[in-house]
Write a protein that holds these residues in place. Structure first.
Motif, short mmCIF file in Angstrom:
data_model
loop_
_atom_site.label_atom_id
_atom_site.label_comp_id
_atom_site.label_asym_id
_atom_site.label_seq_id
_atom_site.Cartn_x
_atom_site.Cartn_y
_atom_site.Cartn_z
N MET A 211 0.82 -1.21 0.00
CA MET A 211 0.00 0.00 0.00
C MET A 211 0.85 1.26 0.00
O MET A 211 0.48 2.27 -0.60
CB MET A 211 -0.97 -0.02 1.18
N ALA A 212 2.00 1.22 0.66
CA ALA A 212 2.92 2.36 0.63
C ALA A 212 3.39 2.62 -0.80
O ALA A 212 3.48 3.78 -1.25
CB ALA A 212 4.11 2.12 1.55
N ASP A 213 3.69 1.55 -1.54
CA ASP A 213 4.11 1.68 -2.94
C ASP A 213 2.98 2.22 -3.81
O ASP A 213 3.21 3.07 -4.69
CB ASP A 213 4.58 0.33 -3.48
N LEU A 214 1.76 1.74 -3.58
CA LEU A 214 0.61 2.20 -4.37
C LEU A 214 0.32 3.68 -4.09
O LEU A 214 -0.04 4.43 -5.01
CB LEU A 214 -0.62 1.35 -4.07
N LEU A 215 0.48 4.09 -2.85
CA LEU A 215 0.28 5.51 -2.52
C LEU A 215 1.35 6.37 -3.18
O LEU A 215 1.05 7.44 -3.74
CB LEU A 215 0.32 5.70 -1.01
N ALA A 217 2.98 5.79 -5.89
CA ALA A 217 2.71 5.86 -7.32
C ALA A 217 1.61 6.86 -7.65
O ALA A 217 1.50 7.33 -8.81
CB ALA A 217 2.33 4.48 -7.83
N ARG A 218 0.80 7.21 -6.67
CA ARG A 218 -0.30 8.17 -6.86
C ARG A 218 0.03 9.53 -6.27
O ARG A 218 -0.85 10.37 -6.10
CB ARG A 218 -1.58 7.59 -6.25
N GLY A 219 1.32 9.75 -5.93
CA GLY A 219 1.75 11.03 -5.41
C GLY A 219 1.26 11.31 -4.01
O GLY A 219 1.10 12.46 -3.61
N ALA A 220 1.02 10.23 -3.25
CA ALA A 220 0.51 10.38 -1.88
C ALA A 220 1.33 9.51 -0.94
O ALA A 220 2.24 8.79 -1.37
CB ALA A 220 -0.97 10.00 -1.81
N LYS A 221 1.01 9.58 0.34
CA LYS A 221 1.70 8.76 1.33
C LYS A 221 0.77 8.48 2.49
O LYS A 221 -0.29 9.13 2.61
CB LYS A 221 2.96 9.48 1.82
N PRO A 222 1.12 7.54 3.36
CA PRO A 222 0.26 7.24 4.52
C PRO A 222 0.06 8.47 5.38
O PRO A 222 0.91 9.39 5.42
CB PRO A 222 1.05 6.16 5.28
N ARG A 223 -1.06 8.53 6.08
CA ARG A 223 -1.35 9.64 6.98
C ARG A 223 -0.43 9.55 8.21
O ARG A 223 -0.05 8.47 8.63
CB ARG A 223 -2.81 9.62 7.41
N THR A 224 -0.13 10.68 8.80
CA THR A 224 0.68 10.69 10.01
C THR A 224 -0.24 10.56 11.20
O THR A 224 -1.39 10.96 11.14
CB THR A 224 1.49 12.00 10.11
#
Length: 224
Positions: A211-215, A217-224
């Motif tokens: 999921m980190a890789d998929l985020l 690839a979409r210019g996003a990242k996990p929430r803090t």
């Protein structure tokens, strides 16, 4: 029939199937380690089964929501895998509660109370874990669970926005699930349930990396 309803029905059917399978499995030698004792309603085994069944049900719901909100095959495939895996595991957990003749809802007991049974804060793998600090609010009963407001936002989101929100919510959800499963791995006394919890930790940590890789690839990242 909606996909969410289908998932709920599937979980019930699986619960009955696994209850029968567990009954057969429990008919082994009486001297097998930790196999003879039936968990009590206040045990870590029962608490984990009840809480993780609720936790999993939300993951199934979120996964079907995003499958209806995007055409992206990577995210849809991940959502299907999560929904299928967690519906199956939920069936096992509910089946064990049936076999143990224990309630699926603990009246008067707050979520995660079973994790507070750990009297050794420094146990391997448990140090630094949040056992009881989760704030129950807006439908978020346990660590990582999305709130009702977040679920409503996911329902209305489409395309890339839905993909990113789902991946962020599911990342939080998996992190909470890993914490709970690690707790069962340390505290549960039924071998088969402990093994299931250990498998959850491994599988969900792998999905967290994906999921980190998929985020990314979409210019996003996990929430803090």
């Amino acid at each position: 029939m909606t996909r969410t309803n289908w998932a709920a029905i599937t979980a019930v059917v699986l619960a009955l199937l696994f209850a029968g399978a567990a009954t057969v499995a429990s008919a082994g030698p009486d001297d097998s380690p930790r196999a003879a004792a039936t968990p009590t309603a206040n045990s870590a085994d029962a608490g984990f089964a009840r809480d993780m069944a609720v936790h999993h049900q939300q993951a199934v719901e979120m996964s079907f929501l995003v499958r209806d909100s995007t055409d992206d095959e990577e995210v849809r495939r991940l959502a299907y895998d999560i929904a299928n895996t967690q519906a199956n595991q939920r069936g096992m957990l509910l089946g064990w509660l049936d076999m143990w003749q224990l309630p699926k809802v603990a009246t008067g007991q707050k979520p995660m109370a079973w994790m507070e049974q750990d009297e050794h804060a420094g146990m391997d793998g448990m140090e630094g874990m949040d056992h009881g600090g989760h704030e129950v609010r807006d439908g978020s009963l346990m660590p990582g669970m999305a709130t009702k407001t977040e679920l409503d936002t996911l329902r209305s989101a489409k395309g890339k926005k839905a993909e990113i929100l789902y991946l962020q919510l599911m990342t939080d959800h998996h992190k909470g699930g890993v914490t709970m499963a690690q707790g069962c791995a340390e505290l549960c006394e039924v071998d088969t349930e402990q093994a299931l919890a250990e498998g959850m930790v491994t599988a969900q940590q792998s999905e967290l990396d994906l999921m980190a890789d998929l985020l990314k690839a979409r210019g996003a990242k996990p929430r803090t």
